[in-house]
Design a protein around this motif. Structure first.
Motif, short mmCIF file in Angstrom:
data_model
loop_
_atom_site.label_atom_id
_atom_site.label_comp_id
_atom_site.label_asym_id
_atom_site.label_seq_id
_atom_site.Cartn_x
_atom_site.Cartn_y
_atom_site.Cartn_z
N CYS A 1 -7.69 2.58 13.84
CA CYS A 1 -7.66 1.48 12.87
C CYS A 1 -6.76 0.36 13.38
CB CYS A 1 -7.14 1.98 11.53
SG CYS A 1 -8.15 3.27 10.76
N ASN A 2 -7.16 -0.87 13.08
CA ASN A 2 -6.37 -2.03 13.46
C ASN A 2 -5.88 -2.84 12.26
OD1 ASN A 2 -6.42 -1.85 16.37
ND2 ASN A 2 -8.59 -2.36 16.26
N MET A 3 -6.70 -2.93 11.22
CA MET A 3 -6.36 -3.71 10.04
C MET A 3 -6.05 -2.77 8.88
SD MET A 3 -6.59 -6.56 11.51
CE MET A 3 -6.22 -7.68 10.14
N VAL A 4 -5.13 -3.18 8.03
CA VAL A 4 -4.72 -2.34 6.89
C VAL A 4 -5.91 -2.05 5.98
CG1 VAL A 4 -3.25 -2.26 4.85
CG2 VAL A 4 -2.34 -3.16 7.00
N ALA A 5 -6.87 -2.96 5.92
CA ALA A 5 -8.05 -2.76 5.07
C ALA A 5 -8.79 -1.47 5.40
CB ALA A 5 -8.99 -3.95 5.19
N GLU A 6 -8.72 -1.06 6.66
CA GLU A 6 -9.41 0.16 7.08
C GLU A 6 -8.76 1.42 6.52
OE1 GLU A 6 -10.50 0.03 11.40
OE2 GLU A 6 -9.40 -1.87 11.33
N LEU B 1 -6.38 9.06 2.59
CA LEU B 1 -5.42 10.03 3.13
C LEU B 1 -5.81 10.53 4.52
CD1 LEU B 1 -4.64 12.12 -0.09
CD2 LEU B 1 -3.41 10.17 0.86
N ASP B 2 -7.11 10.68 4.76
CA ASP B 2 -7.53 11.16 6.07
C ASP B 2 -7.24 10.12 7.16
OD1 ASP B 2 -9.39 9.43 4.96
OD2 ASP B 2 -11.11 10.39 5.91
N ALA B 3 -7.42 8.83 6.82
CA ALA B 3 -7.12 7.77 7.78
C ALA B 3 -5.62 7.70 8.07
CB ALA B 3 -7.63 6.44 7.27
N LEU B 4 -4.80 7.86 7.04
CA LEU B 4 -3.35 7.87 7.24
C LEU B 4 -2.93 9.02 8.14
CD1 LEU B 4 -1.97 7.09 3.65
CD2 LEU B 4 -2.55 5.49 5.48
#
Length: 237
Positions: A181-186, A197-200
């Motif tokens: 991920c590059n942008m917080v929106a993702e 939670l999975d992306a975090l």
């Protein structure tokens, strides 16, 4: 027999309808501290240490017992901000240009000097006015305490923008992952307005995950430009 006292162990004993009046002594105590410091030559680092270690500690105990009136909190933030900026009028102007993008002055400077970026990414340029040179040289002061509060995250870069706030840093400290991920929106589930939670888990180390999960997303999905010493402005873009 004990006489009636307004305070006991530093706490107000009676809370009337005018809470700002009851807690006014906190503001007075902070004001006296700041007035004493203004006479001394302090670096920005020195100011930051005094504000965080002394001023922010003054109301700590009372805030654990009472809910402070919003007006009092705003006044304390204002006093801290005035002490931080001091006589640096150019720093104040940079902040106004960054947070009041629809003003005439902001539109003129943006059209001429940073049409495709914010003022903080703007280059000085080979041909510039004295006013722009003065403002450009003050960007560093503003950027030292600036951070973003997350709305939809579309224009906040995970790795290069200041948006994670704790005692360690304003930036992500995790190792950047290729194809990650590059942008917080993702990192945000738009439907539930919650963090993914999975992306975090895939993106961050333990410190960054804790800081992210402790953050609340800004209502109406607007991102807000804030300052560590109490300044805050809504940027509607």
């Amino acid at each position: 027999m004990v006489e009636n006292h307004e305070k006991y162990l530093g706490f107000p004993t009676v809370i009337g309808r005018s809470k700002k009046a009851v807690f006014a002594y906190i503001k007075d105590r902070i004001w006296k501290k700041l007035q004493g410091w203004e006479e001394k030559l302090l670096s920005r680092a020195g100011k930051e240490v005094l504000l965080k270690s002394v001023i922010q500690a003054i109301p700590t105990y009372l805030m654990g017992v009472y809910k402070f009136p919003s007006g009092l909190i705003q006044e304390i933030h204002g006093m801290m901000a005035r002490f931080w900026w001091g006589s640096n009028d150019k720093g104040k102007q940079v902040w106004r240009l960054a947070t009041n993008e629809h003003s005439l002055v902001s539109r003129v400077f943006k059209a001429k000097y940073f049409p495709h970026s914010s003022i903080f990414e703007a280059a000085l340029g080979p041909i510039s006015s004295y006013s722009w040179q003065s403002l450009w040289s003050s960007k560093a002061l503003v950027k030292e305490g600036m951070f973003w509060r997350v709305g939809n995250g579309n224009r906040i870069n995970i790795w290069s923008d200041p948006w994670l706030i704790d005692d360690e840093s304003r930036f992500a400290t995790s190792a950047r992952i290729d194809d990650g991920c590059n942008m917080v929106a993702e990192l945000i589930d738009v439907n539930s307005c919650c963090w993914k939670l999975d992306a975090l888990e895939r993106t961050f180390n333990d410190r960054d995950k804790v800081v992210v999960l402790a953050m609340g997303l800004v209502s109406a999905f607007r991102r807000i430009l804030s300052y560590g010493l109490g300044l805050k402005a809504v940027v509607t873009r």
